[in-house]
Write a protein that holds these residues in place. Structure first.
Motif, PDB file in Angstrom:
ATOM      1  N   UNK A   1       9.404   3.892 -14.896  1.00  0.00           N
ATOM      2  CA  UNK A   1       9.342   4.735 -13.701  1.00  0.00           C
ATOM      3  C   UNK A   1      10.699   5.377 -13.418  1.00  0.00           C
ATOM      4  N   UNK A   2      11.774   4.591 -13.536  1.00  0.00           N
ATOM      5  CA  UNK A   2      13.114   5.129 -13.290  1.00  0.00           C
ATOM      6  C   UNK A   2      13.459   6.212 -14.312  1.00  0.00           C
ATOM      7  N   UNK A   3      13.118   5.969 -15.581  1.00  0.00           N
ATOM      8  CA  UNK A   3      13.361   6.967 -16.621  1.00  0.00           C
ATOM      9  C   UNK A   3      12.560   8.239 -16.339  1.00  0.00           C
ATOM     10  N   UNK A   4      11.314   8.073 -15.946  1.00  0.00           N
ATOM     11  CA  UNK A   4      10.462   9.224 -15.620  1.00  0.00           C
ATOM     12  C   UNK A   4      11.060  10.006 -14.453  1.00  0.00           C
ATOM     13  N   UNK A   5      11.536   9.295 -13.438  1.00  0.00           N
ATOM     14  CA  UNK A   5      12.144   9.958 -12.282  1.00  0.00           C
ATOM     15  C   UNK A   5      13.379  10.762 -12.701  1.00  0.00           C
TER      16      UNK A   5
END
Length: 521
Positions: free
Chosen positions: A220-224
């Protein structure tokens, strides 16, 4: 878990060992920095890479003093009320140190200074400007606090090449381990605004792992980050500096770092560094590599084989390992297991078309090379690594797969078939990269071929790799815009060096001139 237990320093596994700082270069860097009153994040944050970086004559400069006005629970930098205003001569000191260290890439970071009206942005910008003005040949990376709006514009206008700001941890852990004034969304906002204000710069962020996050939260952090246009990400193991900081929940296994790196590449990051000792500024210059195209000369196939044989002999005598990056004129090559019946055109037709046919020493079946196809011949001494051929082939395929993923190609490996493929919405997988290697007395030859802009219809002359059930495609066919051959070569070299060593060189001599030999078959 009690807070007391959480703060105990957990023993490190065997793969988390760093060497003791020392050596002539290390001592020189320490003396030089101390004489000029400069601080480094290497010292203040107890970075595990200090021995390697200082031993190589590099350091990351810490601006605005050594006292941070925030108290993140994972960080060992001194926190409290900063005792003095910024040093007005810090820019000149940094320039002098960078010149004496002969740096080509200067990394500047700082403590957070909530006591200053602009958070120290104007001072940061002055130091960047000093480096840019006095050392125009170097690239500048600014790892900044959460500057936004006019403060961010000041730093960008000073002329940075890389703008970095760390997300630090996943969303759920942000209020638990970062200072209460730090905000996950604000950090994303810094990165997104930087890209909107200066689309041409490289943006970068990092995550520390091992504090209780899940793989899904990391994704999720990478996607953000990718949603905000972040180009480069670094992921490293959190190492508890002392019992005063939050404890380590677990140490990630080596295989997990590879899985995280592959996940990040699939999301489209231009460069991904993932490993136990990775930090934002560690080997920071490598983040620029994806933006620098490599030369890819056209070399006749027979001539290339002659050059390859020369380099193989050098490597066998203990010489440096090399990679040949090139493209060939139109040629059909037959490996040791090739069935000549898989060449569908007659020799007369091929001769009229100016297409050479060569029986060669690599493994595999029949394939086609031509302009628009990147060919890489790594010449590696497997004996130095105690590797077998199977392990080498798997590593080489993985390099190609990851390089393509980093460029936006949804590359996959197919069980039981050598090569790299893409899966169209309907129909069988299409091969986008082929592999054919030779190994003689532990020294590798030949390698991989990646279809960049090569017209797949050229493969209609053969049964590609003897596989009648698969199609052939190219990067130009599966991406919205045709990629630059030199940039594809740069991405592939990043992966090759990651797998085979950072000293792996690129062969640049002897790649031009007339052919040494005629066709071999």
């Amino acid at each position: 878990m009690t807070d007391e237990a959480h703060r105990r320093i957990a023993p490190r596994p065997s793969w988390l060992r760093t060497r003791v700082p020392g050596g002539e270069s290390y001592a020189r860097v320490r003396k030089l920095l101390g004489a000029r009153g400069l601080h480094t994040v290497c010292d203040e944050a107890r970075c595990p890479n200090k021995a390697e970086c200082w031993g190589a004559g590099t350091a990351t400069f810490l601006l605005l003093g050594d006292t941070c006005s925030r108290a993140c629970r994972f960080c060992s930098v001194t926190h409290g009320k900063p005792p003095r205003p910024p040093d007005p001569h810090e820019g000149e000191s940094v320039v002098e140190a960078a010149r004496l260290l002969e740096l080509k890439h200067v990394v500047l970071t700082s403590v957070t200074r909530d006591d200053l009206t602009d958070g120290g942005a104007s001072h940061f910008a002055r130091v960047v400007g000093a480096v840019r003005g006095k050392l125009p040949h170097v690239t500048v990376e600014a790892l900044i606090p959460a500057f936004l709006d006019d403060d961010l514009r000041l730093v960008l206008a000073a002329g940075v090449d890389v703008l970095a700001h760390n997300l630090e941890v996943v969303r759920r852990l942000t209020p638990l381990v970062r200072d209460r004034r730090a905000d996950y969304e604000r950090s994303l906002g810094v990165l997104g605004q930087a890209k909107r204000l200066a689309p041409g710069i490289l943006t970068k962020s990092s995550l520390l792992l091992g504090m209780g996050e899940t793989f899904e939260e990391v994704h999720e952090a990478l996607f953000d980050m990718r949603r905000e246009g972040v180009d480069v990400v670094a992921m490293g193991q959190y190492l508890q500096p002392s019992s005063a900081q939050v404890g380590v929940t677990r140490y990630l296994e080596p295989s997990e770092w590879e899985a995280l790196r592959a996940d990040a590449l699939r999301l489209g990051f231009a460069h991904v560094a993932a490993g136990p000792f990775v930090r934002t500024s560690f080997r920071a210059h490598e983040a620029l590599a994806p933006l620098v195209p490599l030369p890819v000369p056209e070399v006749g196939y027979s001539r290339a084989l002659g050059i390859m044989a020369d380099v193989q002999r050098e490597v066998a005598r203990g010489g440096p390992e090399r990679v040949m990056l090139l493209t060939h004129p139109r040629v059909i090559t037959l490996g040791r297991m090739a069935d000549p019946g898989n060449v569908k055109a007659s020799m007369e037709q091929l001769a009229r078309a100016g297409i050479e046919v060569v029986r060669t020493t690599r493994g595999g079946e029949v394939t086609f090379h031509g302009p628009g196809q990147l060919v890489a011949y790594p010449i590696i001494d497997l004996g130095r690594r105690h590797w077998g051929t199977r392990r080498y082939v798997a590593a080489l395929l993985g390099c190609v797969e990851r390089a393509l993923l980093s460029l936006g190609v949804d590359a996959v490996l197919v069980d039981g078939v050598i090569g790299v493929f893409v899966r169209p919405p309907d129909g069988p997988p299409c091969k986008i990269a082929s592999l054919g290697v030779s190994v003689s007395r532990g020294i590798t030859g030949h390698g991989v071929a990646v279809n960049v802009t090569l017209d797949p219809s050229e493969f209609g002359l053969i049964v590609p790799c003897g596989l009648a059930g698969f199609g052939v495609t190219s990067m130009a066919r599966v991406l919205p815009e045709a990629p630059d051959m030199g940039l594809v070569a740069a991405r592939l070299m990043i992966e090759l060096r990651s797998s085979f060593g950072r000293d792996l060189g690129i062969l640049v001599r002897d790649l031009h001139g007339s052919p040494r030999d005629g066709p071999l078959w």
